[in-house]
Write an enzyme that holds these catalytic residues in place. Structure first.
Site, PDB file in Angstrom:
ATOM      1  N   GLU A  29       0.839  -1.220   0.000  1.00 40.17           N
ATOM      2  CA  GLU A  29       0.000   0.000   0.000  1.00 40.17           C
ATOM      3  C   GLU A  29       0.864   1.257   0.000  1.00 40.17           C
ATOM      4  O   GLU A  29       0.595   2.215   0.730  1.00 40.17           O
ATOM      5  CB  GLU A  29      -0.947  -0.018   1.198  1.00 40.17           C
TER       6      GLU A  29
ATOM      7  N   GLU B 157      -3.965  -9.081   0.371  1.00 39.99           N
ATOM      8  CA  GLU B 157      -4.436  -8.873   1.746  1.00 39.99           C
ATOM      9  C   GLU B 157      -5.949  -8.951   1.704  1.00 39.99           C
ATOM     10  O   GLU B 157      -6.577  -8.244   0.922  1.00 39.99           O
ATOM     11  CB  GLU B 157      -3.970  -7.498   2.221  1.00 39.99           C
TER      12      GLU B 157
HETATM   13  C1  GAL Z   1      -4.065  -2.664   5.373  1.00 42.57           C
HETATM   14  C2  GAL Z   1      -2.581  -2.612   5.688  1.00 42.57           C
HETATM   15  C3  GAL Z   1      -2.207  -3.511   6.837  1.00 42.57           C
HETATM   16  C4  GAL Z   1      -3.176  -3.302   7.955  1.00 42.57           C
HETATM   17  C5  GAL Z   1      -4.559  -3.628   7.465  1.00 42.57           C
HETATM   18  C6  GAL Z   1      -5.627  -3.580   8.526  1.00 42.57           C
HETATM   19  O1  GAL Z   1      -4.473  -1.534   4.728  1.00 42.57           O
HETATM   20  O2  GAL Z   1      -1.836  -2.996   4.559  1.00 42.57           O
HETATM   21  O3  GAL Z   1      -0.899  -3.235   7.244  1.00 42.57           O
HETATM   22  O4  GAL Z   1      -3.081  -1.991   8.359  1.00 42.57           O
HETATM   23  O5  GAL Z   1      -4.891  -2.701   6.471  1.00 42.57           O
HETATM   24  O6  GAL Z   1      -6.878  -3.843   7.952  1.00 42.57           O
END
Ligand code: GAL
Length: 829
Positions: free
Chosen positions: A440, A516
Site C-alpha cells: 500500500e 491482503e
Molecule cells: C491494510 C494494511 C495492513 C493493515 C490492514 C488492517 O491496509 O496494509 O498493514 O493496516 O490494512 O486492515
C-alpha cells in the site's frame, strides 16, 4: 558464546585420515560460526562512551540475545502517541492514537556490549559479524571504532571486522540502536531482537550469502542444479582454486558430485551444474529438501566449506490459468503475519515460530506473507522444512511517507541495498515463491510511482530472475490508471474482491492475487447481540464479536472473499489479514486506549484459535474434518432471547438440537448471501441452558459426525495442556501451555476471568503469559494474569540443564493445575 551449526553454512569438522597409522587428529576447522547469544550487557539510553573498550558496564543489565528491550513494558498510551489521519483507512481527520504501536516503551536509544573472543583468529583469517536484524538504526563498533551502520531494523546485514580486531580474546563489540517516535504503524520491537553471528574463515573464502542455487530444469527423470558460488581472496591469492560440490538428500546420501577449477578470468565465481536423478519435489505437502555441500580448495588445501539447502520445485503464473506448483494448479491459502510473537515481543524464538506454523498447518494454510518486512531467517528455514510458500516482503513505504519517521527517510539511499540483502539471503529457499517490493505504498498514486515500481522490480529481477514480484495495492483506480499495476509481475490487491473482474479486464497479467484479504475483527470467546453485520462497530468493552460479521470500513468478512476466490478462475489465492493477532493497530479501537493489540487475527495474541480459525479450516484443511459450533452456551439472563448458533464445517449440511429438540437442518447454499454458502446458521435459536448439539451429514446424506457445547457451571479447576511435553535443554526451547478454567464436569467456563498464578520448578523457568485480551495491561513476563474468556497461554522455557520441569497454575477458589514436562539434553553430533 556457543558454537553452532549454522543453517545456510553447515560446516563439518574435517578429519584427516592417517589411514594405516590409525591416528585421526582433527584438522583445524576452516570455518567456524558462533552465535553471540550470551554475556551481553544492555542499557537503555544513550551512552556514547560505551563504544570504547575500557568502558565499565558492570552495572548494566545482563541479557541474552535475541532480546526485545520494550516487551517488559509497562504499557502506557503516551509511549508513542500519534496524532494522525490514516489515509489508507479512509480517515477524514487526524485523531489521537495511543495504542497504534502497542503502547510499549520501544522509542529511544539503547546500547549492547560484550567481549568478543575470536577463536582461531590471526594472520590469514577473516572475521565477519552477521546480524539477522537489529531494531533499528544499528551502529556497530569494534574496539571503539565504528565498523558500519544499517538503518532498516528488519533486514539482515553483515560487516567484515577483520581489520578492526586485535589478536587474542580482548576485543569489544558495542552496538547502538535507536528507535524514533512515529516511525511505525505497528509494534516494531526494540534492540538485538534477532540473532547475531560471528563467522571466522580463511581469507580465501566464500562470503556471506555467497551461493546462488537454481533448478532450471526439473522432470520425472532428473533435476538440473545450477550453483553459482562466489569466492573472495586476498590480492594475489594462491591459485588455482577448485570447488568440489556434492548434493545430498535429507538422509545424507550423496546423489551427485562435481569438481570445478576457477580460472583467473572467472570473476571470482564458480559455475557448477549437477544432475540429480528422479528428484523428489518440494511442495507444502511434501517439503523434501536437498543440500549442496561445497568444499573450496587452493591447491590441495581445504580453505572453506559451505552448504546450500534447496528443493526441487517449479511454478508458473500464467495468464488465463493462474498459479501452478509442480504442474498442479492451486490457489494460495495464505495469511499475512507481522513479526512479533505476542507475549515474547519481537525476540525471535524458533520454538515459538514452529508452534505458529503447526497451528497454521492444522488450519490448512499453505502460504505466508511476511508483512510488511523481511522475516527472521528462522522463519524461512521452518517454511522450507514444514512446507509453506512464502511471499517475502520488503517495505511498507517508499518515497511518500505513511508515518512521520518511517522508511521514506532512508528510501533513496538504502532501498537498493535493502532489496539486495533480502534477495541474497533468501533466494535459495524453496519456500520463497515471490517477492513483494511494497505494501500500500502511497507512491501508487504519485506521479512517477510506476517508475519506482519498475526500478525496484528490476533490482529484484537482476538479483533473482527466477521469482515474480508483487505489491499489495489498495488504490486500485490510481494504480491501474497510471500504469503502476501493469508494471508488476503479479498484480496484488488488498481488500478489493468486488473489483477483481474489473481489474483483470484492464490489466495485462491475466491473473490477480488477493495480497491482503478480509480484515475481519473479533475477540476470542466474545459474542455480541443482536447478531448483525457491521463496519467499525465498537462496544463499551472494547471487544469485537466472534460471530465473524464485523469488519472495517475498507474490509470484508471471510465469506465475501471466498465467493470471489471460488467463482473467478483468474484469482490465484488470498493472504488473510492476519494469521495471528499482533501488538499495535487495535482497529476499530485505534483511538481507545487501553486497546493496544490487533483484533484481526484468526488466532489471538496468545495463539489460541478464534472461531474464524474453524471457518478457514473448514475450507482449507481438506485432509481432516472440521465441525465447530459457536457461540458458547452459558448465558445466564438470556433465557428465551434470540441467540443464533453457527456451525463452521466442511460437511455440506447439519441438524442442530437444543436440549434434544431439533432446530432443523441447514445446508450450505450459494443463493442468499456469502455467509449461507460457507456457514451453517440457525439465526432464530432461543437460549435455554443445557446442550446444543449438531449432527453433520456428508455429501451422500449419511450422518458423519457430531459436536456439542454445554452450559457450564461454576469454575472448579484449572486444566493444563502443552503444545509439546518433551523439550530440549538449550535454554531457549519453549512449551506453550494452555490453561482452561473448567467446571466440575470439564466444561470451559467461557467468561471466567480468574486471576491465575504460575510457578515453574525443576529444569525450566516461567517465560511469559498471554490471554489474548487486546485491552489487558497486565505484563507478559510476570507470573500472574487473569484468564480471558476462561483461557490463557503460559510459556515455559527450558534451562541449559536436562531434567523434569513442573508448572503449577493456581488461583484462589480453584483446584490447581499441574503439568510435567521433560527437558532433554541436546543430542550430541
Ligand atoms: C491494510 C494494511 C495492513 C493493515 C490492514 C488492517 O491496509 O496494509 O498493514 O493496516 O490494512 O486492515
Amino acid at each position: 558464546m556457543k558454537y553452532t551449526f549454522p543453517r545456510r553454512a553447515l560446516h563439518i569438522a574435517p578429519f584427516l585420515f592417517l589411514g594405516l597409522l590409525g591416528a585421526m587428529p582433527a584438522a583445524a576447522q576452516v570455518r567456524q560460526e558462533y552465535l553471540l547469544d550470551t554475556n551481553w550487557k544492555f542499557k537503555k539510553g544513550d551512552t556514547p562512551e560505551a563504544a570504547t573498550p575500557g568502558f565499565k558496564d558492570a552495572s548494566w543489565q545482563t541479557v541474552r540475545v535475541p532480546h526485545d528491550w520494550a516487551i517488559y513494558g509497562p504499557f502506557d498510551g503516551r509511549n508513542d502517541l500519534q496524532e494522525v489521519k490514516i489515509e489508507q483507512n479512509n480517515e477524514k481527520a487526524a485523531t489521537l492514537k495511543a495504542g497504534r504501536t502497542g503502547g510499549l516503551p520501544f522509542i529511544g536509544t539503547g546500547w549492547y556490549r560484550r567481549k568478543l573472543a575470536v577463536p582461531g583468529f590471526g594472520a590469514g583469517k577473516r572475521a565477519v559479524l552477521l546480524f539477522d536484524g537489529a531494531m533499528s538504526n544499528a551502529r556497530v563498533f569494534v574496539n571503539g571504532k565504528e565498523v558500519g551502520n544499517w538503518p532498516y531494523g528488519y533486514n539482515s546485514f553483515s560487516f567484515d571486522i577483520t581489520s578492526f580486531l586485535q589478536p587474542g580474546d580482548n576485543n569489544t563489540l558495542a552496538v547502538r540502536l535507536q528507535n524514533q517516535a512515529e516511525a511505525s504503524r505497528w509494534y516494531p520491537g526494540a534492540g538485538l531482537y534477532r540473532n547475531v553471528h560471528l563467522i571466522v574463515t580463511d581469507d580465501v573464502h566464500i562470503p556471506v550469502w555467497g551461493s546462488y542455487l537454481t533448478t532450471p530444469e526439473i522432470n520425472a527423470e532428473f533435476g538440473k542444479v545450477n550453483l553459482r558460488t562466489k569466492v573472495q581472496t586476498p590480492a594475489g591469492a594462491t591459485q588455482p582454486l577448485r570447488l568440489q560440490t556434492e548434493i545430498r538428500d535429507a538422509a545424507g546420501q550423496v546423489l551427485a558430485t562435481t569438481s570445478t577449477p576457477l580460472a583467473a578470468t572467472d570473476n571470482r565465481e564458480f559455475q557448477q551444474e549437477l544432475i540429480v536423478k528422479t528428484p523428489r519435489l518440494w511442495s507444502p505437502e511434501t517439503p523434501v529438501l536437498y543440500t549442496a555441500h561445497s568444499k573450496l580448495y587452493a591447491g590441495e588445501q581445504l580453505k572453506d566449506e559451505y552448504s546450500t539447502r534447496f528443493g526441487f520445485r517449479s511454478f508458473k503464473f500464467e495468464a488465463g490459468k493462474g498459479f501452478s506448483l509442480n504442474g498442479q494448479a492451486r490457489k494460495f491459502k495464505g495469511v499475512c503475519n507481522h513479526h512479533d510473537l505476542g507475549p515474547l515481543g519481537t525476540a525471535i524464538n524458533t520454538a515459538a515460530l514452529r508452534r505458529q506454523l503447526v497451528l497454521l498447518k492444522d488450519m490448512g494454510c499453505d502460504a505466508i506473507r511476511t508483512s510488511h518486512n523481511m522475516p527472521a531467517p528462522e522463519l524461512v528455514d521452518l517454511c522450507d522444512e514444514m512446507g509453506f510458500m512464502l511471499m517475502v516482503e520488503s517495505f511498507d513505504e517508499w518515497k511518500t511517507p505513511k508515518v512521520k519517521n518511517g522508511y521514506s527517510q532512508y528510501f533513496d539511499q538504502w532501498a537498493e541495498k535493502d532489496l539486495v540483502n533480502m534477495v541474497h539471503r533468501d533466494r535459495n529457499h524453496p519456500s520463497v515463491i515471490m517477492w513483494s517490493i511494497g505494501n500500500e505504498v502511497p507512491d501508487q498514486s504519485a506521479p512517477g510511482g510506476n517508475k519506482i515500481a519498475k526500478r525496484l522490480q528490476d533490482i529484484v529481477h537482476r538479483e533473482d530472475p527466477t521469482r515474480p514480484v508483487t505489491v499489495g495495492m489498495d488504490r486500485i483506480d490510481a494504480a491501474i490508471n497510471n500504469n503502476f499495476a501493469s508494471v508488476l509481475d503479479i498484480a496484488g490487491f488488498n481488500y478489493k474482491p468486488a473489483r477483481y473482474e474489473q481489474a483483470n479486464d484492464k490489466l495485462p497479467q491475466g491473473f490477480i492475487l488477493g495480497t491482503e484479504t478480509a480484515s475481519t475483527v473479533s475477540s476470542r470467546g466474545i459474542y455480541e447481540f443482536p447478531v448483525v453485520g457491521a463496519k467499525q462497530k465498537k462496544y463499551p468493552n472494547q471487544q469485537s464479536s466472534s460471530y465473524d460479521l464485523e469488519v472495517c470500513n475498507w474490509s470484508q468478512t471471510p465469506d465475501e472473499e471466498f465467493v470471489k476466490q471460488d467463482d473467478l478462475p483468474f484469482v490465484i489465492g488470498e493472504f488473510v489479514w492476519t494469521g495471528f493477532d499482533y501488538l499495535g493497530e487495535p482497529t476499530p479501537y485505534d483511538e481507545n486506549w487501553p486497546s493496544h493489540s490487533s483484533y484481526f487475527g484468526i488466532l489471538d495474541l496468545a495463539g489460541l484459535p478464534k472461531d474464524r480459525f474453524y471457518l478457514y479450516r473448514s475450507r482449507w484443511n481438506t485432509a481432516a474434518p472440521t465441525l465447530h459450533l459457536l457461540p458458547h452456551w452459558t448465558w445466564p439472563g438470556r433465557e428465551g432471547q434470540t441467540t443464533p448458533v453457527f456451525c463452521y464445517t466442511n460437511y455440506p449440511s447439519a441438524e442442530l438440537f437444543v436440549n434434544g429438540k431439533s432446530m432443523g437442518r441447514q445446508t450450505k447454499s450459494p443463493s442468499a448471501s456469502p455467509q449461507t454458502r460457507y456457514r451453517l446458521m440457525w439465526n432464530d435459536v432461543k437460549y435455554e441452558p443445557g446442550t446444543i448439539k449438531v449432527v453433520a451429514y456428508d455429501a451422500q446424506g449419511k450422518e458423519a459426525a457430531t459436536e456439542e457445547v454445554r452450559t457450564a457451571g461454576k469454575p472448579d479447576h484449572i486444566t493444563l495442556t502443552a503444545d509439546r511435553t518433551t523439550l530440549t535443554a538449550n535454554g531457549q526451547d519453549l512449551a506453550f501451555v494452555t490453561a482452561r478454567v473448567e467446571d466440575a464436569q470439564g466444561n470451559l467456563c467461557p467468561t471466567a476471568a480468574n486471576k491465575l498464578q504460575f510457578a515453574v520448578s525443576g529444569a525450566g523457568r516461567f517465560r511469559a503469559v498471554a490471554n489474548g485480551d487486546a485491552t489487558s495491561l497486565e505484563l507478559f513476563h510476570e507470573p500472574k494474569m487473569k484468564a480471558f474468556q476462561g483461557m490463557l497461554v503460559a510459556v515455559v522455557e527450558t534451562t541449559d540443564k536436562a531434567g523434569d520441569v513442573q508448572l503449577k497454575v493456581s488461583s484462589k477458589g480453584l483446584k490447581s493445575g499441574v503439568l510435567r514436562l521433560k527437558s532433554q539434553g541436546v543430542a550430541s553430533r
